[in-house]
Design a protein around this motif. Structure first.
Motif, mmCIF file in Angstrom:
data_model
loop_
_atom_site.group_PDB
_atom_site.id
_atom_site.type_symbol
_atom_site.label_atom_id
_atom_site.label_comp_id
_atom_site.label_asym_id
_atom_site.label_seq_id
_atom_site.Cartn_x
_atom_site.Cartn_y
_atom_site.Cartn_z
ATOM 1 N N GLU A 270 -3.899 3.713 3.534
ATOM 2 C CA GLU A 270 -2.808 3.264 4.416
ATOM 3 C C GLU A 270 -2.958 3.844 5.821
ATOM 4 O O GLU A 270 -2.914 3.114 6.815
ATOM 5 C CB GLU A 270 -1.467 3.665 3.778
ATOM 6 C CG GLU A 270 -0.248 3.459 4.649
ATOM 7 C CD GLU A 270 0.150 4.703 5.434
ATOM 8 O OE1 GLU A 270 0.529 4.548 6.606
ATOM 9 O OE2 GLU A 270 0.061 5.814 4.896
ATOM 10 N N PHE B 155 -1.873 -1.364 -3.931
ATOM 11 C CA PHE B 155 -2.882 -0.313 -3.934
ATOM 12 C C PHE B 155 -2.196 1.048 -3.807
ATOM 13 O O PHE B 155 -1.454 1.283 -2.857
ATOM 14 C CB PHE B 155 -3.869 -0.491 -2.771
ATOM 15 C CG PHE B 155 -5.019 -1.401 -3.082
ATOM 16 C CD1 PHE B 155 -6.180 -0.909 -3.668
ATOM 17 C CD2 PHE B 155 -4.937 -2.753 -2.810
ATOM 18 C CE1 PHE B 155 -7.244 -1.750 -3.971
ATOM 19 C CE2 PHE B 155 -5.996 -3.604 -3.108
ATOM 20 C CZ PHE B 155 -7.156 -3.114 -3.691
ATOM 21 N N TRP C 249 0.689 -7.517 4.658
ATOM 22 C CA TRP C 249 0.509 -6.152 4.150
ATOM 23 C C TRP C 249 1.758 -5.344 4.451
ATOM 24 O O TRP C 249 2.330 -5.457 5.529
ATOM 25 C CB TRP C 249 -0.703 -5.540 4.863
ATOM 26 C CG TRP C 249 -1.103 -4.145 4.469
ATOM 27 C CD1 TRP C 249 -1.992 -3.797 3.495
ATOM 28 C CD2 TRP C 249 -0.705 -2.912 5.097
ATOM 29 N NE1 TRP C 249 -2.162 -2.433 3.474
ATOM 30 C CE2 TRP C 249 -1.382 -1.865 4.435
ATOM 31 C CE3 TRP C 249 0.166 -2.586 6.147
ATOM 32 C CZ2 TRP C 249 -1.220 -0.514 4.792
ATOM 33 C CZ3 TRP C 249 0.332 -1.246 6.493
ATOM 34 C CH2 TRP C 249 -0.359 -0.229 5.817
ATOM 35 N N HIS D 244 3.519 -1.355 4.002
ATOM 36 C CA HIS D 244 3.552 0.049 3.590
ATOM 37 C C HIS D 244 4.996 0.506 3.699
ATOM 38 O O HIS D 244 5.642 0.295 4.720
ATOM 39 C CB HIS D 244 2.656 0.893 4.492
ATOM 40 C CG HIS D 244 3.014 2.349 4.457
ATOM 41 N ND1 HIS D 244 3.500 3.015 5.555
ATOM 42 C CD2 HIS D 244 2.989 3.248 3.444
ATOM 43 C CE1 HIS D 244 3.746 4.283 5.218
ATOM 44 N NE2 HIS D 244 3.452 4.447 3.950
ATOM 45 N N ASN E 113 0.848 -1.188 0.000
ATOM 46 C CA ASN E 113 0.000 0.000 0.000
ATOM 47 C C ASN E 113 0.886 1.242 0.000
ATOM 48 O O ASN E 113 1.808 1.342 0.808
ATOM 49 C CB ASN E 113 -0.830 -0.032 1.301
ATOM 50 C CG ASN E 113 -2.159 0.678 1.202
ATOM 51 O OD1 ASN E 113 -3.039 0.460 2.023
ATOM 52 N ND2 ASN E 113 -2.337 1.535 0.229
#
Lengths: 316, 391
Positions: A58, A111, A73, A75, A52
């Motif tokens: 986020e 994303f 996941w 970030h 993300n």
């Protein structure tokens, strides 16, 4: 219809990969799109690994010590989601090749919003697409930098009021440039490139499935209405996403193997005003001073729509 | 059995990387470290290493991909220089903040502008607060050894911090020297297998990497991260000792070259060390009590070892291959003065040298030692001095 509903039913009954309790605004398009994408992946038997970019999605789902994610996941930063995921995908290839990992269900999904995709992240995205990593990149396009408070991006359409394309007594228009055609840019990488809307969910889901099946990169551009930035009642998110398609401001189409296909042609193409008038970011256009800009938006929309139809007809 | 080879510093780095054979390398070419990714590509093409090589479109993406790859559970490396390191700046902090044990050899080079591709520490000094371990090397042998040691150091459970082994651009990277290359198997055995506790690819146990921290958590994160960095000092000593037992070479966090009994101590890092040692030898032959203290571990700064080593000094000259941007002295000198605060009142002055590849010779260092001798005897001396600079 019965088949459609049974799929929707299954989709809705999936284990939630994005938990409720996140901090996205009521009516935000992000969570709707994310759930459609991830639930489709899961429904297809995949195990999604997600990256993300920095942005609304986020910050609203990964706030220490909480996480809304029931999937792996990551970030990293604003501009590098494609690079980050290309690293993870490379590690997957390496560990699989070296016999340290055995899982053919894993798929990689990125994303990013329009800021992290059209603008600051474009280089990393282009690089990752050219290198051919296997991943589906989803751009949740809310047409401005919404996380920092609605500043213009290159995805912001002509005539839009944002906090950095301000409208005032000396400037009745707002943004002077039309939006960047990211679809053509991504299609130029000769990868599966598609545009979708959460209002036409069957179409979106088909495109997600197709994207995940690619033996390489795939790009999905999804309109993501933003209640705060666009200025509308939270209950109208899907209505706006539908009006964007029905006015042909946001055509549903895909480009594959250098051939394009318009996936939905509204029987009754609505005038752009039907979509614009419901949003505060276009309120300035519905004054005498905004008339010209309004006409220009219709003209730009028609030009693009006609181009898509003509190109499809020409077999490209 | 190790074998003696005559190869450049970049080749030394490339062979270390080949022997480490990491799971993923993401790199972008930049002078003077370009030969490293070139060699990696050739090694892979020749079947001599099996790393997944990600030929990214920028250094920003190189380090970003390294973070993603490392989170996915394997061993990860990159290499860069100068502007490339500067472009990585943002993500260097994220890599260390996410406790990714990435090893990134840096061939140190001047930062623009004006554009200059030669040796200089502006790049590695510029990122000294990024939370990475910085290990300066004096020659190709040490660059090779340090890269291998760095893998073990970065992956140490108490450290879990990215590491930068550093060599001066051209002076080391492009200079052919004799050095010993160890056996591939011996290197593999020394570094061992890497087992990551958490992985993005463990779909059974999903982990969130890179959550953000508001004011009520950010501070705690940074404080606990520091603990890992500080642990690198003792952890390096242990790795270095083990390396010495195995391969017969070890370095310490500092190197003392006739410094224990010296009145005049020159302090420096990197390739200039050989020049300083020669100057010390000549001055000693002339009856001047000179010594050299080489700082190998720059971050975390081994100030306790340094204070102990400087106990007998009467004057100190610190060599910095970087100009200060308006601080009282340049970075290494500032750290030395800070370490020595309250310990003694001896003169501690700064020598800026070698910027953008400018030569520093034995005679330059001898002049410095003479100046420091006069300073020890009470003569006033400038706080910052510039070696081999046009007036």
């Amino acid at each position: 219809m019965a088949k459609k509903l049974s799929f929707l039913n299954k989709l809705a009954l999936n284990k939630e990969l994005l938990e409720g309790g996140h901090r996205l605004c009521p009516g935000c398009g992000h969570s709707i799109i994310v759930r459609m994408v991830l639930n489709t992946a899961m429904q297809e038997g995949y195990q999604p690994v997600m990256a993300n970019s920095t942005g609304c999605l986020e910050v609203c789902t990964g706030l220490y010590p909480y996480s809304s994610w029931n999937i792996p996941w990551i970030h990293n930063a604003f501009e590098n989601v494609a690079a980050t995921l290309s690293g993870a995908e490379s590690m997957y290839k390496s560990l699989s090749r070296r016999g340290k990992l055995n899982n053919d269900k894993i798929v990689f999904i990125a994303f990013g919003s329009d800021g992290g995709t059209y603008d600051i992240g474009l280089q990393a995205l282009s690089g990752a697409a050219e290198r051919g990593h296997r991943f589906l990149y989803v751009c949740d396009d809310n047409e401005a930098y919404q996380n920092t408070g609605n500043q213009r991006s290159s995805a912001t359409p002509y005539g839009t009021r944002t906090t950095t394309s301000a409208v005032g007594t000396a400037d009745p228009i707002g943004k002077k440039q039309k939006r960047k055609d990211i679809m053509e840019i991504m299609a130029a990488h000769e990868i599966y490139t598609a545009q979708a809307s959460p209002s036409y969910w069957m179409d979106l889901i088909k495109k997600v499935k197709k994207g995940l099946k690619q033996n390489g990169p795939a790009y999905l551009n999804v309109i993501q209405p933003c209640t705060t930035g666009w200025g509308y009642d939270p209950k109208d998110t899907i209505n706006l996403a539908k009006l964007a398609v029905d006015t042909c401001i946001w055509p549903l189409y895909e480009i594959e193997n250098r051939r394009s296909k318009v996936n939905y042609k509204p029987k009754n193409k609505l005038p752009v005003e039907e979509y614009l008038k419901k949003q505060k970011r276009y309120a300035h256009l519905f004054t005498p001073k905004g008339k010209e800009a309004l006409e220009k938006i219709q003209q730009l929309t028609d030009e693009h729509w006609n181009f898509l139809l003509e190109r499809e007809q020409a077999g490209f | 059995m190790s074998k003696r080879v005559a190869l450049s510093g970049n080749e030394a780095a490339a062979h270390a990387i080949r022997q480490i054979n990491p799971d993923v390398i993401a790199a972008f070419p930049i002078t003077p470290s370009t030969p490293i990714p070139m060699a990696v590509s050739q090694f892979i093409a020749d079947g001599k290493m099996t790393t997944e090589f990600v030929t990214v479109e920028s250094e920003h993406s190189a380090i970003s991909a390294c973070v993603g790859a490392s989170a996915a559970g394997g061993r990860v490396m990159t290499a860069t220089s100068a502007n490339g390191l500067a472009l990585m700046f943002e993500i260097l902090y994220i890599a260390s903040g996410m406790r990714r044990p990435i090893v990134a050899p840096v061939v140190a080079r001047a930062l623009s502008g004006p554009l200059n591709i030669h040796g200089d520490f502006s790049d590695v000094y510029g990122v000294r607060e990024s939370g990475w371990v910085e290990l300066f090397c004096q020659d190709s042998q040490e660059f090779y050894d340090t890269i291998i040691q760095s893998v073990k150091l970065a992956e140490n459970e108490s450290v879990l911090t990215p590491v930068m082994p550093i060599a001066d651009g051209f002076d080391i990277s492009h200079t052919v020297e004799n050095w010993y290359m160890e056996d591939d198997e011996a290197v593999q055995k020394f570094i061992g297998e890497y087992h990551s506790k958490y992985s993005l690819l463990d779909t059974e146990h999903p982990v969130t990497f890179g959550a953000w921290a508001p004011p009520d958590w950010y501070y705690e994160h940074r404080r606990s991260q520091l603990e890992g960095l500080l642990n690198a000092c003792d952890a390096f000593k242990a790795v270095d000792k083990e390396f010495g037992e195995k391969f017969g070479r070890s370095y310490g966090v500092i190197e003392k070259y006739h410094s224990d009994d010296a009145d005049i101590v020159v302090i420096g890092m990197g390739a200039v060390s050989g020049t300083i040692k020669d100057a010390v030898d000549e001055m000693r032959a002339n009856g001047i009590s000179a010594g050299f203290l080489r700082v190998k571990l720059f971050r975390p700064f081994p100030y306790k070892d340094i204070i102990e080593a400087l106990k007998g000094a009467k004057a100190i000259g610190v060599f910095d291959r970087c100009i200060t941007a308006g601080a009282q002295t340049a970075a290494l000198c500032t750290d030395i003065r800070s370490a020595m605060y309250g310990k003694s009142n001896i003169p501690i002055v700064n020598y800026t040298y070698g910027l953008g590849g400018r030569d520093t010779t034995v005679s330059h260092v001898k002049t410095v030692i003479e100046q420091l001798k006069e300073a020890a005897e009470g003569k006033k001396i400038d706080l910052i001095n510039y070696i081999n600079l046009r007036a």
